[in-house]
Motif scaffolding. Structure first.
Motif, PDB file in Angstrom:
ATOM      1  N   GLY A  61       0.793  -1.216   0.000  1.00  0.00           N
ATOM      2  CA  GLY A  61       0.000   0.000   0.000  1.00  0.00           C
ATOM      3  C   GLY A  61       0.826   1.268   0.000  1.00  0.00           C
ATOM      4  O   GLY A  61       0.267   2.374   0.085  1.00  0.00           O
ATOM      5  N   GLU A  62       2.144   1.151  -0.086  1.00  0.00           N
ATOM      6  CA  GLU A  62       3.031   2.319  -0.067  1.00  0.00           C
ATOM      7  C   GLU A  62       3.866   2.369  -1.338  1.00  0.00           C
ATOM      8  O   GLU A  62       4.367   1.346  -1.812  1.00  0.00           O
ATOM      9  N   ALA A  63       4.025   3.578  -1.877  1.00  0.00           N
ATOM     10  CA  ALA A  63       4.828   3.750  -3.086  1.00  0.00           C
ATOM     11  C   ALA A  63       6.285   3.422  -2.799  1.00  0.00           C
ATOM     12  O   ALA A  63       6.789   3.658  -1.701  1.00  0.00           O
ATOM     13  N   VAL A  64       6.967   2.854  -3.790  1.00  0.00           N
ATOM     14  CA  VAL A  64       8.358   2.439  -3.638  1.00  0.00           C
ATOM     15  C   VAL A  64       9.192   3.144  -4.693  1.00  0.00           C
ATOM     16  O   VAL A  64       8.809   3.224  -5.856  1.00  0.00           O
ATOM     17  N   CYS A  65      10.323   3.647  -4.266  1.00  0.00           N
ATOM     18  CA  CYS A  65      11.258   4.251  -5.209  1.00  0.00           C
ATOM     19  C   CYS A  65      12.648   4.130  -4.634  1.00  0.00           C
ATOM     20  O   CYS A  65      12.828   4.207  -3.406  1.00  0.00           O
ATOM     21  N   ALA A  66      13.628   3.924  -5.503  1.00  0.00           N
ATOM     22  CA  ALA A  66      15.007   3.890  -5.045  1.00  0.00           C
ATOM     23  C   ALA A  66      15.417   5.277  -4.567  1.00  0.00           C
ATOM     24  O   ALA A  66      14.793   6.281  -4.884  1.00  0.00           O
ATOM     25  N   ASP A  67      16.491   5.343  -3.778  1.00  0.00           N
ATOM     26  CA  ASP A  67      16.953   6.605  -3.206  1.00  0.00           C
ATOM     27  C   ASP A  67      17.176   7.672  -4.261  1.00  0.00           C
ATOM     28  O   ASP A  67      16.956   8.859  -4.016  1.00  0.00           O
ATOM     29  N   ASP A  68      17.635   7.274  -5.435  1.00  0.00           N
ATOM     30  CA  ASP A  68      18.002   8.265  -6.436  1.00  0.00           C
ATOM     31  C   ASP A  68      16.992   8.344  -7.570  1.00  0.00           C
ATOM     32  O   ASP A  68      17.323   8.699  -8.688  1.00  0.00           O
ATOM     33  N   CYS A  69      15.727   7.977  -7.310  1.00  0.00           N
ATOM     34  CA  CYS A  69      14.736   8.103  -8.376  1.00  0.00           C
ATOM     35  C   CYS A  69      14.482   9.561  -8.739  1.00  0.00           C
ATOM     36  O   CYS A  69      14.154   9.877  -9.878  1.00  0.00           O
ATOM     37  N   GLN A  70      14.617  10.455  -7.771  1.00  0.00           N
ATOM     38  CA  GLN A  70      14.414  11.864  -8.040  1.00  0.00           C
ATOM     39  C   GLN A  70      15.749  12.505  -8.426  1.00  0.00           C
ATOM     40  O   GLN A  70      16.785  12.202  -7.855  1.00  0.00           O
ATOM     41  N   ALA A  71      15.695  13.413  -9.360  1.00  0.00           N
ATOM     42  CA  ALA A  71      16.912  14.082  -9.811  1.00  0.00           C
ATOM     43  C   ALA A  71      17.498  14.911  -8.680  1.00  0.00           C
ATOM     44  O   ALA A  71      16.787  15.667  -8.026  1.00  0.00           O
ATOM     45  N   PRO A  72      18.797  14.784  -8.400  1.00  0.00           N
ATOM     46  CA  PRO A  72      19.412  15.604  -7.358  1.00  0.00           C
ATOM     47  C   PRO A  72      19.448  17.061  -7.765  1.00  0.00           C
ATOM     48  O   PRO A  72      19.390  17.408  -8.945  1.00  0.00           O
TER      49      PRO A  72
END
Length: 607
Positions: free
Chosen positions: A388-399
């Motif tokens: 029920g929770e979204a999953v993303c790797a640590d670096d999915c968002q652009a630094p």
């Protein structure tokens, strides 16, 4: 050894973290338990990406524990005949074959017909190795164990190219490759080896007294009800097998000699049965296929303490970490294996703690990144549906940094970094020129800049289609560090450090090896699809550089380091590196081939 330049594009995708295929549509929020939302998203996404990348056919299967969530085929198994891909269409599995071979070997270990830590020579008595790392030849043979073969730590070469497309029996392989030189010290590092798995297959045949295909059917494929699966060298034109394509053009159905390493034909739906058996600790529909202790051994890291492996964890057959690929999420254990080559691409990835798995197979040589990204995203979505929770790797968002934070390395830094680096993709040249740090690999040029954390970043220089600008995502960071006295070029990708190459300094060049400069053609081969037609050796900035040739196509450059007057090795460590090249009366020999000189000897050097 002597890779084609097709593999270089994969490194370009690694170093160019914007990706080679653009960004897929963002997935919708997945409510807990709503696997239907995942299916709808993938049904819309997959045909669009296949069309963009000109991939004829693809098949996918998702599993949660013992439940098959979804299996679906897309596109065409045979474009000319209009045969569609169905959930039962079999594809070449490539390297995924090794997972089943390792499982069959462990079955025989349980039956005490093979032993994990005994020398493989006890089973394959005609097989022996030569080693520059051992003073005692017998010790070298004793170091080649089943455990090390299964975990790619045997030190054997990655390939034996001679007769790669042969139809001769697997049982002949140990005799044919006896006397092969080790490429690295056993148990020192993971160096992926198809040759190692060919020997495992021969050992399975030897102790079972059956052909490899017969033993695999009896011990594994039939008990797991994998009815569309087999280990055969070609995909005889049967209705349930897909044809392979390259850039959308149908390709020749190549014979596979190393069946145990890459000969499996299977559908994702069939392979789900194998995964379900693993999730059930060796049981399939109540029947024992493999012992739970064997499964534990398969999923236990075998390369602990190998400094040169960095963050890549290896089990028996399985990669226990992404090894540079994008992880599913922080702290999410992921076991996987991919398969490529012969104009197919496949990936099998499992989350052991959550008992989730995805298997994707496609029938085009250019589908590897598409398959990998789909597998990662599908697992994230299934994990979201489970928790029920979204999953993303640590670096999915652009630094929050970009080009403005990069700077040209200082002069002393450029001088330290400039040099020749041996990589599995060929010679990586870094040069200090015009007050810049320039890089070149296989004809692709770029510039190396420092970021605010001190890492090197590859900046596209001229051929922008290959090396991408890392300013936005900045996932791949390069540096040179010293490990066990070796200067290693490493990359940090998705929070993991992996080895890219090793810096090599120009060695003294014996006259005997200086005299090898020239061109050579393969002798005494009648292989219709031989991987090599010749080689050439040249001198470049104090290095001997060897290049393979396939008819009119140049292959990759490698640094050739003389060991003595009779032997030299391909510099570096890892896939295809460390292999031995030997001088002969009128030529050279390597990977089972003899090469005859086709031009006059090079002028002697003046010392």
């Amino acid at each position: 050894m002597f890779r084609t330049l097709r593999g270089i594009a994969l490194l370009g995708c690694l170093l160019g973290s914007l990706g080679c295929h653009g960004q897929p549509p963002a997935p919708p929020p997945i409510p807990k338990g709503d696997y239907g939302a995942i299916i709808r998203y993938l049904q819309a996404r997959i045909p669009k990406e296949m069309a963009r990348e000109n991939v004829p056919g693809l098949s996918i299967a998702l599993v949660n524990g013992q439940e098959l969530i979804w299996a679906r085929g897309f596109g065409m198994a045979d474009k000319a005949q209009g045969v569609p891909v169905t959930p039962n269409t079999a594809f070449r599995a490539g390297g995924i074959s090794k997972l089943l071979t390792a499982t069959a070997a462990l079955q025989l270990v349980e039956q005490q017909r093979l032993a994990l830590d005994a020398p493989i020579q006890q089973t394959l008595r005609e097989f022996y190795v030569r080693s520059r790392f051992h003073s005692d030849p017998g010790a070298a043979d004793r170091d080649i164990t089943l455990r090390r073969l299964l975990s790619h730590q045997s030190g054997l070469p990655s390939e034996h190219l001679r007769d790669l497309r042969s139809t001769y029996a697997m049982g002949q392989m140990p005799m044919r490759v006896s006397g092969v030189w080790l490429s690295s010290p056993p148990r020192s590092q993971v160096a992926y080896s198809n040759l190692a798995y060919s020997l495992v297959g021969a050992a399975i045949e030897r102790v079972s007294n059956k052909s490899f295909e017969a033993q695999m059917q009896t011990s594994l494929l039939k008990p797991l009800e994998m009815g569309q699966s087999s280990f055969v060298g070609t995909g005889t034109q049967l209705s349930f097998r897909a044809l392979g394509y390259e850039d959308g053009v149908v390709s020749t159905d190549a014979q596979v000699r190393d069946l145990a390493a890459a000969g499996l034909w299977a559908s994702p739906k069939d392979l789900i049965h194998y995964v379900q058996m693993l999730f059930a600790q060796g049981l399939y529909k109540g029947n024992r296929v493999l012992g739970s202790l064997s499964i534990d051994a398969m999923f236990t890291q075998q390369n602990t303490g190998n400094a040169l492996d960095f963050d890549c964890q290896m089990g028996l057959g399985w990669f226990l970490a992404p090894c540079g690929d994008e992880p599913v999420g922080p702290g999410v254990r992921t076991y996987q294996h991919s398969g490529g080559g012969d104009d197919f691409a496949a990936q099998l990835s499992v989350l052991p703690d959550q008992q989730l798995a995805v298997i994707i197979m496609a029938n085009d040589s250019n589908a590897e990144e598409l398959v990998a990204s789909l597998a990662t995203d599908a697992l994230r979505l299934m994990l979201q549906a489970q928790t029920g929770e979204a999953v993303c790797a640590d670096d999915c968002q652009a630094p929050n940094h970009g080009l403005k934070l990069r700077h040209v390395p200082a002069a002393v830094d450029r001088k330290r970094l400039a040099g020749f680096y041996a990589t599995a993709w060929g010679v990586f040249r870094i040069k200090d020129e015009n007050n810049r740090l320039a890089g070149e690999l296989a004809g692709f040029d770029f510039e190396l800049l420092r970021d605010d954390s001190g890492w090197l970043r590859a900046q596209k220089k001229r051929l922008g289609v290959w090396f991408k600008d890392l300013g936005d995502l900045g996932r791949v960071q390069l540096n040179v560090i010293t490990v066990q006295g070796r200067q290693m070029l490493t990359a940090r990708s998705h929070g993991q450090r992996i080895a890219i190459g090793e810096r090599i300094d120009p060695p003294p060049l014996p006259q005997a090896w200086a005299d090898t400069i020239g061109t050579y053609q393969v002798l005494n081969t009648h292989e219709p699809d031989a991987p090599l037609s010749g080689i050439s050796v040249r001198l470049e900035e104090g290095f001997l550089v060897i290049r393979g040739h396939l008819h009119d196509e140049p292959l990759t450059d490698y640094i050739l380091l003389p060991v003595d007057n009779a032997h030299a090795v391909l510099a570096g460590n890892g896939y295809g590196l460390g292999d031995t090249v030997s001088r002969q009366v009128n030529g050279l020999s390597a990977s089972g081939y003899a090469f005859k000189r086709t031009n006059a000897p090079h002028n002697r050097l003046n010392f």
